[in-house]
Scaffold this active site. Structure first.
Site, PDB file in Angstrom:
ATOM      1  N   CYS A 120       0.859  -1.189   0.000  1.00 27.62           N
ATOM      2  CA  CYS A 120       0.000   0.000   0.000  1.00 27.62           C
ATOM      3  C   CYS A 120       0.888   1.229   0.000  1.00 27.62           C
ATOM      4  CB  CYS A 120      -0.909   0.027   1.226  1.00 27.62           C
ATOM      5  SG  CYS A 120      -2.265   1.205   1.039  1.00 27.62           S
ATOM      6  N   CYS A 122      -0.136   4.248   1.742  1.00 23.44           N
ATOM      7  CA  CYS A 122      -0.509   5.234   2.770  1.00 23.44           C
ATOM      8  C   CYS A 122       0.586   5.500   3.795  1.00 23.44           C
ATOM      9  CB  CYS A 122      -1.816   4.858   3.453  1.00 23.44           C
ATOM     10  SG  CYS A 122      -1.748   3.295   4.325  1.00 23.44           S
ATOM     11  N   CYS A 130      -3.771   6.271  -0.003  1.00 25.05           N
ATOM     12  CA  CYS A 130      -3.203   4.995  -0.445  1.00 25.05           C
ATOM     13  C   CYS A 130      -2.690   5.020  -1.886  1.00 25.05           C
ATOM     14  CB  CYS A 130      -4.236   3.883  -0.265  1.00 25.05           C
ATOM     15  SG  CYS A 130      -4.712   3.707   1.478  1.00 25.05           S
ATOM     16  N   LYS A 195     -12.352  -4.813   1.848  1.00 25.39           N
ATOM     17  CA  LYS A 195     -11.787  -3.962   2.892  1.00 25.39           C
ATOM     18  C   LYS A 195     -12.673  -2.735   3.032  1.00 25.39           C
ATOM     19  CE  LYS A 195      -7.761  -1.336   4.326  1.00 25.39           C
ATOM     20  NZ  LYS A 195      -6.365  -0.963   4.079  1.00 25.39           N
ATOM     21  N   ARG A 205      -3.445   3.550  12.496  1.00 22.41           N
ATOM     22  CA  ARG A 205      -2.932   4.739  11.809  1.00 22.41           C
ATOM     23  C   ARG A 205      -1.953   5.494  12.691  1.00 22.41           C
ATOM     24  NH1 ARG A 205      -8.464   6.333   8.490  1.00 22.41           N
ATOM     25  NH2 ARG A 205      -8.506   4.371   7.311  1.00 22.41           N
ATOM     26  N   ARG A 217     -10.996   7.738   3.345  1.00 21.36           N
ATOM     27  CA  ARG A 217     -10.711   6.729   2.328  1.00 21.36           C
ATOM     28  C   ARG A 217     -11.981   6.181   1.654  1.00 21.36           C
ATOM     29  NH1 ARG A 217      -5.549   6.694   3.808  1.00 21.36           N
ATOM     30  NH2 ARG A 217      -4.712   5.632   5.652  1.00 21.36           N
ATOM     31  N   GLU A 233     -16.392  -7.626  -5.319  1.00 18.73           N
ATOM     32  CA  GLU A 233     -14.957  -7.369  -5.124  1.00 18.73           C
ATOM     33  C   GLU A 233     -14.182  -8.690  -5.098  1.00 18.73           C
ATOM     34  OE1 GLU A 233     -13.048  -4.829  -5.070  1.00 18.73           O
ATOM     35  OE2 GLU A 233     -14.177  -3.052  -4.485  1.00 18.73           O
ATOM     36  N   LYS A 248     -11.986  -7.588   5.873  1.00 21.66           N
ATOM     37  CA  LYS A 248     -11.382  -6.728   6.884  1.00 21.66           C
ATOM     38  C   LYS A 248     -12.242  -5.500   7.118  1.00 21.66           C
ATOM     39  CE  LYS A 248      -7.478  -3.711   7.485  1.00 21.66           C
ATOM     40  NZ  LYS A 248      -6.368  -3.035   6.895  1.00 21.66           N
ATOM     41  N   SER A 274      -6.800  -3.399  14.354  1.00 22.92           N
ATOM     42  CA  SER A 274      -6.274  -2.704  15.535  1.00 22.92           C
ATOM     43  C   SER A 274      -7.358  -2.261  16.519  1.00 22.92           C
ATOM     44  CB  SER A 274      -5.448  -1.496  15.086  1.00 22.92           C
ATOM     45  OG  SER A 274      -6.214  -0.625  14.294  1.00 22.92           O
ATOM     46  N   TYR A 313      -3.379  -9.157  16.214  1.00 18.56           N
ATOM     47  CA  TYR A 313      -2.363  -8.693  17.166  1.00 18.56           C
ATOM     48  C   TYR A 313      -2.391  -9.535  18.446  1.00 18.56           C
ATOM     49  CZ  TYR A 313      -2.698  -4.840  13.880  1.00 18.56           C
ATOM     50  OH  TYR A 313      -2.729  -4.116  12.725  1.00 18.56           O
TER      51      TYR A 313
HETATM   52  C1  PBG Z   1      -2.999   0.185   4.863  1.00 25.00           C
HETATM   53  C2  PBG Z   1      -3.613  -0.641   5.915  1.00 25.00           C
HETATM   54  C3  PBG Z   1      -4.463  -0.254   6.968  1.00 25.00           C
HETATM   55  C4  PBG Z   1      -4.628  -1.387   7.767  1.00 25.00           C
HETATM   56  C5  PBG Z   1      -3.929  -2.431   7.156  1.00 25.00           C
HETATM   57  N1  PBG Z   1      -3.337  -1.950   6.011  1.00 25.00           N
HETATM   58  C6  PBG Z   1      -5.012   1.056   7.363  1.00 25.00           C
HETATM   59  C7  PBG Z   1      -5.957   1.769   6.512  1.00 25.00           C
HETATM   60  O1  PBG Z   1      -6.451   1.289   5.519  1.00 25.00           O
HETATM   61  O2  PBG Z   1      -6.181   2.921   6.879  1.00 25.00           O
HETATM   62  C8  PBG Z   1      -5.398  -1.454   9.051  1.00 25.00           C
HETATM   63  C9  PBG Z   1      -4.980  -2.507  10.000  1.00 25.00           C
HETATM   64  C10 PBG Z   1      -5.497  -2.381  11.374  1.00 25.00           C
HETATM   65  O3  PBG Z   1      -6.299  -1.495  11.720  1.00 25.00           O
HETATM   66  O4  PBG Z   1      -5.077  -3.216  12.187  1.00 25.00           O
HETATM   67  N2  PBG Z   1      -3.802   0.575   3.846  1.00 25.00           N
END
Ligand code: PBG
Length: 322
Positions: A120, A122, A130, A195, A205, A217, A233, A248, A274, A313
């Site tokens: 990615c 970002c 991104c 996603k 972030r 986004r 998708e 996700k 997260s 995690y």
């Molecule tokens: C990057 C990305 C993100 C996450 C994984 N890859 C953040 C986003 O899309 O803003 C999030 C992972 C998480 O919250 O644990 N594009």
């Protein structure tokens, strides 16, 4: 046959019998631990909003990987915090970029580890979006080129699998084409297919220093209200050559995982993101919930919904409990 002939409580009588008829179990083999690599030496910066997680320099990432492998977690997902950012994320396409340096060093030191690299822009763009910005929005087709370059660089330094998380249209196909052209025909792609534009990414972030500097986004990540669109998708990513598809976040989207499992014959990954992790940790810190039981229940639910692989995690903690 119904009650009183049938009594479902008969099979719940004791723990041996309950285990005998358990339908879903979690294994270390299906868990992936995300890690954040940053420049420097002997750096281990705690991530405030994600207790127990750190931005680590390459030397400390190696130590962490050895510890994970000792605990039976053999798979990691790498994110990078670069020394410099630029307008398009091209900093991440060099074989000496931060994630690439980590991949080379880990591979040199540890043999039985599987490294997945998140693809990615970002984390690497000054604006935190991104992809490449044109007229205030991310330009899809220009971004495909930076993503393909990033994938190729990861491939050259020996990554085991790439995972595009950008949500551009056509990126799986473009990355597959680039990899095949350079001879990496056996490098698998795990696509972040469904996603969602989610508030559950907040803590990440902070960890990855990747929050967008303007807007959000929503013009590329999916609307949380949509599940049929997720199936489109996924279908497109499979057509373009995805080897594994991902849903996700995980917990608010268990219905999407189940639907994907029923509609497609392909391995499914779920990202227990997260915010989902940090909410549990916060409640544990307050003494409101039993961490071991809650985490086991959460991961079991994600598995039961239909995911084969879980990126979480909690991997390191739960490895010690299984
Ligand atoms: C990057 C990305 C993100 C996450 C994984 N890859 C953040 C986003 O899309 O803003 C999030 C992972 C998480 O919250 O644990 N594009």
């Amino acid at each position: 046959m119904s009650f009183p002939t049938t009594r479902l409580r008969r099979l719940r009588k004791n723990s041996i019998l309950r285990k005998m008829v358990t339908e879903t179990s979690i294994s270390r083999d299906n868990l992936v631990m995300p890690l954040f690599v940053c420049p420097g030496n002997n750096v281990k910066n705690p991530i405030n909003s994600m207790p127990g997680n750190y931005q680590m320099s390459v030397d400390n990432i190696i130590k962490e990987c050895k510890d994970l492998v000792d605990k039976g977690i053999n798979s990691i997902l790498l994110f990078g915090i670069p020394e410099h950012k630029d307008e398009t994320g091209m900093v991440a396409t060099s074989d000496d970029a931060i994630v690439q340096r980590a991949i080379k060093a880990i591979k040199k030191e540890i043999s039985d580890i599987f490294i997945i690299a998140d693809i990615c822009n970002c984390e690497y763009t000054t604006h935190g979006h991104c992809g490449t910005i044109v007229n205030g929005d991310v330009d899809n087709d220009l971004t495909l080129e930076t993503l393909a370059q990033q994938a190729l660089s990861f491939a050259r330094v020996g990554v085991d699998m790439v995972a595009p998380s950008d949500m551009m249209d056509g990126r799986v196909g473009r990355i597959r084409q680039a990899l095949d052209k350079d001879g990496f025909v056996n490098l698998p792609i795990m696509a972040y297919s469904a996603k969602y534009a989610s508030a559950f990414y907040g803590p990440f972030r902070e960890a990855a220093e990747s929050a967008p500097k303007f807007g959000n986004r929503a013009s590329y990540q999916m609307n949380p209200a949509n599940s049929s669109e997720a199936m489109r998708e996924i279908a497109l990513d499979i057509e373009e050559g995805a080897d594994i598809i991902m849903v996700k976040p995980a917990l608010s989207y268990l219905d999407v995982i189940r639907r994907a499992k029923d509609e497609f014959n392909i391995p499914i990954a779920a990202y227990n993101v997260s915010g989902e992790f940090s909410m549990v940790k916060a409640a544990v810190e307050k003494g409101w919930i039993d961490e071991k039981r809650i985490v086991t229940e959460i991961l079991t639910s994600i598995k039961r919904a239909g995911s084969d692989i879980i990126i979480t995690y909690h991997s390191k903690d739960i490895a010690g409990w299984l």
